[in-house]
Design an enzyme around this catalytic site. Structure first.
Site, PDB file in Angstrom:
ATOM      1  N   TYR A 102     -25.056  23.710   9.216  1.00  0.00           N
ATOM      2  CA  TYR A 102     -26.112  23.384   8.264  1.00  0.00           C
ATOM      3  C   TYR A 102     -27.281  22.762   9.035  1.00  0.00           C
ATOM      4  CZ  TYR A 102     -28.256  21.121   4.208  1.00  0.00           C
ATOM      5  OH  TYR A 102     -29.116  20.705   3.242  1.00  0.00           O
TER       6      TYR A 102
ATOM      7  N   LYS B 239     -23.729  20.612  -3.918  1.00  0.00           N
ATOM      8  CA  LYS B 239     -23.684  22.072  -3.988  1.00  0.00           C
ATOM      9  C   LYS B 239     -22.684  22.526  -5.044  1.00  0.00           C
ATOM     10  CE  LYS B 239     -26.558  21.483  -0.663  1.00  0.00           C
ATOM     11  NZ  LYS B 239     -26.160  21.576   0.737  1.00  0.00           N
TER      12      LYS B 239
HETATM   13  C1  LIG Z   1     -26.164  20.671   1.713  1.00  0.00           C
HETATM   14  C2  LIG Z   1     -25.234  20.619   2.845  1.00  0.00           C
HETATM   15  C3  LIG Z   1     -25.073  19.446   3.588  1.00  0.00           C
HETATM   16  C4  LIG Z   1     -25.837  18.180   3.282  1.00  0.00           C
HETATM   17  O1  LIG Z   1     -25.560  17.719   2.009  1.00  0.00           O
HETATM   18  P1  LIG Z   1     -26.644  16.895   1.121  1.00  0.00           P
HETATM   19  O2  LIG Z   1     -25.878  16.596  -0.109  1.00  0.00           O
HETATM   20  O3  LIG Z   1     -27.821  17.794   0.932  1.00  0.00           O
HETATM   21  O4  LIG Z   1     -26.992  15.687   1.927  1.00  0.00           O
HETATM   22  C5  LIG Z   1     -24.180  19.459   4.652  1.00  0.00           C
HETATM   23  N1  LIG Z   1     -23.494  20.575   4.974  1.00  0.00           N
HETATM   24  C6  LIG Z   1     -23.617  21.716   4.278  1.00  0.00           C
HETATM   25  C7  LIG Z   1     -22.810  22.893   4.669  1.00  0.00           C
HETATM   26  C8  LIG Z   1     -24.487  21.775   3.182  1.00  0.00           C
HETATM   27  O5  LIG Z   1     -24.618  22.920   2.511  1.00  0.00           O
END
Ligand SMILES: *Cc1c(COP(=O)(O)O)cnc(C)c1O
Length: 375
Positions: A92, A189
């Site tokens: 990410y 997510k």
């Molecule tokens: C979105 C995401 C993050 C970070 O999460 P946040 O809630 O936006 O801080 C880390 N790893 C992956 C794979 C993500 O999709």
């Protein structure tokens, strides 16, 4: 006790009140259940944590203010100044930035390796390392990590395996059962699932580690706010349904996109030609997740034409919503990577990442088809 509400109450209070010093002592010492100050814990985080732990097959789970807060808490729990992390080279975008731009200021260095190359991981772990960090399904090109093998390699080398399980979710994969010492999720997510909250979590089995993580979360200020926890617990009620429906949609969409005019390639672990298909099948038990990528002929211009041509599918650089969304790694997560690095990773200007939602499949196909060249 009077009848209790069926729906979960929300407790926004930042602090609790006590009858006297003795009660304050008992709660502070953990002799009596309760909360003192919301940064250290509150009912909505506790309820969410219990449910997450059960989902992860872990002994405990601690909600954090975001996925990045959870990841930072994991790293700050284990890694000290002068320490070293070995991380997958597909990550990410913000995780890569944390490792590359922030941690070096604390004297913490990261070596990036292809996590699918177990010999390369073993080699990288020959120098003393505190943490091996991988994503179960990588962003954006959906490489699948062999978590049991990586756990064995990490632990033989004296490192801890920390897994970002966000793309897979605990419905597909429970890394704590495969040897991961800490499992991180961005609840923002798929787990939250409605693009209306920002949260993360860490889960594990070691009770001493729980104390260390809780202390790190409170001291660094990574705590989760009550309303987001309340919303997320509501999202959990449909998580299994959403992941299974979105995964089934994603497989059908991947098959449907393959071979269509204007589509150069489709990347999805559920397709037999994906390099990690067999591993994904074994590790995830027949579902392959809601994330896929496809590349359009004609680069950035073709992407712009497609995005303008599919008004029902938003270009929205996140994932895990009930509705299908698109993002463009070249101009979001990998925006500041060099052209050479992007070529190595396979991030091209024509590449789109799709987070598949739970819409009826036919409606989704119709919405996508209007943006593609006619057959
Ligand atoms: C979105 C995401 C993050 C970070 O999460 P946040 O809630 O936006 O801080 C880390 N790893 C992956 C794979 C993500 O999709």
């Amino acid at each position: 006790m009077p009848p209790q509400p069926l729906a979960r109450p929300l407790h926004p209070s930042s602090v609790y009140r006590f009858a006297d010093l003795d009660e304050l002592d008992r709660v502070s010492d953990g002799v009596e259940p309760g909360f003192v100050y919301a940064r250290d814990g509150h009912p909505n985080a506790a309820w969410l944590g219990e449910k997450l732990a059960r989902l992860e097959g872990a002994a405990w789970a601690i909600p954090c203010g975001s996925g990045m807060a959870a990841l930072s808490a994991a790293i700050l729990t284990y890694v000290t100044a002068g320490g070293r992390i070995v991380a997958a080279d597909q990550l990410y975008g913000r995780t890569a930035k944390l490792l590359r731009n922030e941690l070096p200021r604390l004297g913490i260095t990261t070596t990036f390796v292809d996590a699918a190359d177990l010999d390369a991981v073993r080699e990288a772990l020959r120098a003393p390392t505190q943490v091996l960090l991988v994503e179960t399904i990588s962003n954006p090109l959906c490489r699948v990590a062999d978590l049991s093998a990586l756990a064995d390699i990490a632990h033989a080398a004296g490192a801890k395996l920390v897994v970002d399980n966000t793309f897979a979710t605990p419905i597909l994969c429970r890394p704590a059962e495969l040897g991961a010492v800490l499992v991180m999720e961005s609840l923002t997510k798929m787990i939250g699932g409605h693009s209306d909250l920002l949260l993360g979590s860490l889960a594990g089995n070691d009770p001493e580690l729980r104390q260390a993580v809780a202390a790190s979360v409170s001291s660094w200020g990574f705590s989760a706010p009550p309303f987001d926890c309340w919303l997320c617990e509501r999202g959990l009620a449909t998580l299994d349904l959403r992941v299974r429906t979105a995964s089934a949609n994603a497989l059908r969409i991947a098959e449907w996109l393959q071979g269509r005019p204007g589509v150069r390639r489709v990347v999805y672990p559920g397709l037999a030609r994906h390099p990690d298909h067999a591993l994904a099948d074994r590790q995830f038990g027949g579902s392959f997740g809601h994330m896929l990528c496809f590349e359009l002929d004609g680069g950035r211009e073709a992407v712009n034409r497609f995005v303008r041509g599919v008004p029902e599918i938003p270009l929205s650089p996140s994932l895990g919503d009930t509705g299908t969304t698109l993002s463009h790694p070249d101009s979001t997560s990998h925006r500041y990577e060099s052209a050479a690095a992007k070529t190595v990773l396979g991030i091209t200007p024509g590449l789109l990442r799709m987070s598949v939602g739970i819409e009826p499949f036919d409606r989704l196909c119709e919405a996508l088809a209007v943006g593609l060249p006619v057959e």
